[in-house]
Design a protein around this motif. Structure first.
Motif, PDB file in Angstrom:
ATOM      1  N   CYS A   1      12.147   7.903   4.635  1.00 18.08           N
ATOM      2  CA  CYS A   1      12.592   6.705   5.354  1.00 18.08           C
ATOM      3  C   CYS A   1      11.672   6.402   6.534  1.00 18.08           C
ATOM      4  O   CYS A   1      11.322   7.277   7.313  1.00 18.08           O
ATOM      5  CB  CYS A   1      14.024   6.894   5.837  1.00 18.08           C
ATOM      6  SG  CYS A   1      14.624   5.538   6.859  1.00 18.08           S
ATOM      7  N   LEU A   2      11.316   5.126   6.664  1.00 22.53           N
ATOM      8  CA  LEU A   2      10.421   4.684   7.746  1.00 22.53           C
ATOM      9  C   LEU A   2      11.193   4.325   9.018  1.00 22.53           C
ATOM     10  O   LEU A   2      10.577   3.944  10.009  1.00 22.53           O
ATOM     11  CB  LEU A   2       9.634   3.457   7.275  1.00 22.53           C
ATOM     12  CG  LEU A   2       8.827   3.609   5.981  1.00 22.53           C
ATOM     13  CD1 LEU A   2       8.398   2.248   5.454  1.00 22.53           C
ATOM     14  CD2 LEU A   2       7.604   4.484   6.230  1.00 22.53           C
TER      15      LEU A   2
ATOM     16  N   CYS B   1      12.559   1.686   9.572  1.00 16.91           N
ATOM     17  CA  CYS B   1      12.009   0.361   9.890  1.00 16.91           C
ATOM     18  C   CYS B   1      13.091  -0.689  10.056  1.00 16.91           C
ATOM     19  O   CYS B   1      12.832  -1.764  10.590  1.00 16.91           O
ATOM     20  CB  CYS B   1      11.040  -0.068   8.790  1.00 16.91           C
ATOM     21  SG  CYS B   1      11.813  -0.292   7.180  1.00 16.91           S
TER      22      CYS B   1
ATOM     23  N   PRO C   1      10.664  -1.131   2.080  1.00 13.66           N
ATOM     24  CA  PRO C   1       9.232  -1.068   1.757  1.00 13.66           C
ATOM     25  C   PRO C   1       8.845   0.183   0.975  1.00 13.66           C
ATOM     26  O   PRO C   1       7.812   0.179   0.303  1.00 13.66           O
ATOM     27  CB  PRO C   1       8.542  -1.076   3.128  1.00 13.66           C
ATOM     28  CG  PRO C   1       9.543  -1.614   4.082  1.00 13.66           C
ATOM     29  CD  PRO C   1      10.891  -1.256   3.527  1.00 13.66           C
TER      30      PRO C   1
HETATM   31  S1  SF4 Z   1      14.393  -0.184   4.621  1.00 12.08           S
HETATM   32 FE1  SF4 Z   1      13.333   1.104   6.124  1.00 12.08          FE
HETATM   33  S2  SF4 Z   1      15.017   2.015   7.313  1.00 12.08           S
HETATM   34 FE2  SF4 Z   1      15.930   1.223   5.431  1.00 12.08          FE
HETATM   35  S3  SF4 Z   1      15.948   2.966   4.011  1.00 12.08           S
HETATM   36 FE3  SF4 Z   1      14.053   1.800   3.645  1.00 12.08          FE
HETATM   37  S4  SF4 Z   1      12.507   2.808   4.904  1.00 12.08           S
HETATM   38 FE4  SF4 Z   1      14.510   3.468   5.673  1.00 12.08          FE
END
Ligand code: SF4
Ligand code: SF4
Ligand code: SF4
Ligand code: SF4
Lengths: 357, 302
Positions: free
Chosen positions: A254-255, A257, A344
């Motif tokens: 997970c970023l 983001c 992403p």
């Molecule tokens: S959209 Fe961004 S914050 Fe949400 S799960 Fe994907 S990488 Fe994680």
């Protein structure tokens, strides 16, 4: 009023515009289906389809006559009910002014069953508690909703699991099912206003064959869900997974983001920001979209409570599928698949749920 | 419009003792782009000039005023022995010191020298390298003196600069959210270029501030504002590779204006572990100035 068949959307669009609605419908922009204002049926994405999978979206341009041959677009109704930012008040010297934003009357043409379910969830969030949000109410009441039943679900859709689709059953002013051969729409009113508008359009009564064909569209769509979730005991299962090592694993991908929460049609979190003008004594407070993936979201005394990515991902999944029930008596997820497509790195909530103990 | 409501709250914010606060703008190794952002605030500049005394600003006037200053904006990185002396002077004569831009905050594009041998450059570029007094590395202001706030960007964003100046004048914390560019990108209504077009984008690991300018024009983010509050560069690198980026391309996207910021340095090294072996750079980033624990800088930028 009875269910009817209409041959073209042109009269409907004209009627809505004549009644003062801005008609907002799917269009193509930068190779994506986006909601935008239209003046004519010719602006709808004729022949277009979409491919949606975790972290990937591609528009397919075809040559059939269908106008709604795709699934949920990145734009939900949230942008119209809860805009990305709004001014709460302005202050100058001793006086405070709370501006009431102009709320345009918008006809959303082409909302999906999951979007209607999301609006019902938002209604509980913004209007159901002890402090209903008047701004939300005004925006919500300014909407005219033309649902289109899904014919071609996306690869990330799971509305059947969540019990929200693919057929719109409530919450619309008009519901359409698009049929081919010949190209036509079965149209059903869901409100007095919808019936009145439908009554003003050129139409014929729906024959049994039309109704059967419409049923068949929804039945086929239900069989083609891209994903599924086992919702049996989900609230307890997710709550019980608080200490699972799985959160660490997803956090490594997970970023943080916040894209998932931004595209989610039910996520409602905001932050407030104050600004002072360079002119002495002038200040403004705005509210803007925020997310439980930002560190500022849980900042207390200068430090975030949920510092790790694991804690933040757990909060998102747990809120959607568990604590939302405690808070609002419903699931926070309607199965639209947006968070999966628009992540992403393609993190998939259905997969994460399946992997929890 | 709703009817204005009366309130008994008083406005605050005036200079100490009623005098206009004195503002200075200083330049170190940089391109002047960030200072020009201040000049670019045409409309607002008049109210800035009314509220503050612009006491030292070489770009706009050639008359340096004597210190002390209430607020110093510092552009540029430290690259010469002379700079080292001057930044200490600036700190001494400034009540508040705010760095503006990637150079002052992260060392800038010129910090690429950190990954190479400066003497080698000098002998190639200059006829008389012995005339050149330069340091081996390009370092941020915070590596040398305590900094009150770091404003990011290459160049900085006009609205954010006005926000920081307004905040310091009002004696409040500037609202400069350290979250990802993606948050602004979605608020702006862009469709994600990574997901929809397969275009590599640094937005998820980059701090907001630009208003998601590049994605709005179908370009991936270049990382001008440096690392966001909790960048997961390894996860992004895996995805960028999936989208077809090669190792040298990956190294190049992180080695720009914020190359020396620790998460971006690590991102390049994650993309190409061999960098660690054959580069002349010291293995560690410079210690931040006293008074700032590692990791504390994120909070300070809020
Ligand atoms: S959209 Fe961004 S914050 Fe949400 S799960 Fe994907 S990488 Fe994680
Ligand atoms: S959690 Fe994901 S699938 Fe569920 S409603 Fe939100 S965006 Fe749609
Ligand atoms: S999942 Fe996060 S952003 Fe969405 S409503 Fe819950 S706390 Fe807010
Ligand atoms: S285009 Fe870039 S900044 Fe925008 S949401 Fe996608 S990854 Fe984030």
């Amino acid at each position: 009023m009875e269910t009817v068949v209409i041959r073209s959307l042109e009269p409907l669009i004209a009627e809505l515009r004549a009644r003062g609605f801005a008609v907002v419908a799917p269009t193509t922009r930068d190779k994506v289906i986006r909601m935008g204002e239209i003046a004519s049926e010719s602006e709808l994405p004729r022949g277009c389809g979409d491919e949606q999978e975790p972290g990937r979206y591609r528009l397919r341009e075809g040559d059939d006559e269908m106008l709604f041959g795709f699934a949920a677009s990145p734009d939900s109704a949230k942008r119209y009910t809860q805009p990305p930012s709004r001014t709460l008040f302005r202050m100058r010297g001793e006086s405070i002014e709370e501006p009431e934003a102009e709320v345009p009357r918008v006809a959303l043409l082409g909302v999906r069953a999951c979007d209607l379910a999301a609006l019902a969830v938002q209604d509980r969030v913004f209007l159901g508690g002890r402090h209903p949000d008047p701004d939300y109410r005004r925006r919500r009441e300014a909407l005219f909703l033309v649902a289109v039943n899904c014919a071609v679900p996306g690869g990330t859709c799971f509305c059947v699991s969540m019990g929200t689709g693919p057929k719109a059953t409530a919450g619309y002013d008009l519901a359409l099912t698009e049929l081919a051969g010949p190209h036509r729409f079965v149209a059903e009113p869901g409100s007095a206003c919808g019936a009145e508008i439908l009554g003003a359009l050129p139409r014929v009564p729906a024959a049994n064959a039309d109704l059967d064909a419409a049923e068949e569209v929804s039945r086929t769509a239900a069989e083609h869900m891209g994903r599924r979730v086992d919702t049996e005991g989900i609230k307890e299962r997710v709550a019980g997974a608080h200490d699972s090592p799985r959160w660490q694993q997803v956090a490594s991908r997970c970023l943080t983001c916040a894209n998932c929460t931004m595209v989610c049609p039910t996520c409602f979190c905001t932050t407030v920001e104050d600004s002072t003008d360079l002119t002495e004594g002038a200040a403004e407070r705005i509210e803007r979209w925020d997310s439980c993936f930002t560190l500022g979201f849980t900042e207390v005394g200068g430090a975030p409570v949920r510092g790790s990515g694991a804690a933040r991902y757990r909060q998102w999944l747990t809120h959607k599928f568990s604590t939302w029930f405690d808070q609002f008596g419903t699931s926070g997820c309607v199965g639209c698949g947006r968070c999966i497509t628009w992540c992403p790195v393609g993190i998939d909530v259905t997969e994460e749920l399946a992997n929890l103990p | 419009m709703g009817a204005p409501r009366r309130s008994s709250r008083r406005s605050s914010a005036s200079g100490p003792g009623g005098a206009r606060p004195r503002l200075a703008v200083w330049k170190f190794a940089s391109c002047d782009g960030c200072q020009l952002t201040l000049l670019d605030c045409e409309e607002e500049l008049l109210s800035v000039a009314a509220r503050v005394e612009i006491a030292y600003f070489l770009e706009a006037s050639s008359a340096p005023g004597p210190g002390p200053y209430d607020l110093s904006l510092v552009e540029g990185s430290i690259t010469t022995p002379d700079d080292l002396e001057r930044i200490r002077h600036v700190r001494r004569v400034s009540r508040r010191l705010v760095t503006i831009g990637a150079c002052a905050t992260a060392g800038g594009i010129q910090a690429l020298r950190d990954f190479a041998d400066v003497r080698e450059f000098l002998s190639v570029v200059y006829a008389r390298p012995d005339y050149i007094a330069t340091l081996d590395r390009s370092t941020p202001i915070s590596a040398h003196v305590p900094v009150d706030f770091e404003l990011r960007g290459c160049p900085i964003d006009r609205r954010q600069l006005l926000e920081v100046v307004s905040a310091f004048l009002a004696g409040r914390r500037p609202v400069v959210p350290p979250n990802s560019v993606c948050v602004e990108c979605k608020a702006r209504g862009n469709a994600c270029v990574m997901v929809a077009h397969g275009t590599p984008c640094l937005g998820p690991v980059t701090q907001a501030g630009c208003g998601a300018l590049c994605p709005a024009f179908n370009r991936g983010c270049y990382g001008c504002f440096g690392p966001m509050e909790s960048p997961n560069v390894r996860a992004l690198n895996r995805q960028l590779r999936e989208l077809g980026m090669s190792t040298p391309e990956l190294v190049r996207v992180y080695r720009t204006f914020n190359a020396a910021e620790e998460p971006f340095r690590q991102a390049a090294e994650d993309a190409d572990p061999e960098l660690l072996d054959h580069e002349t750079a010291p293995e560690k980033a410079p210690e931040k100035a006293p008074g700032k624990a590692p990791g504390e800088d994120r909070g300070g930028r809020r």
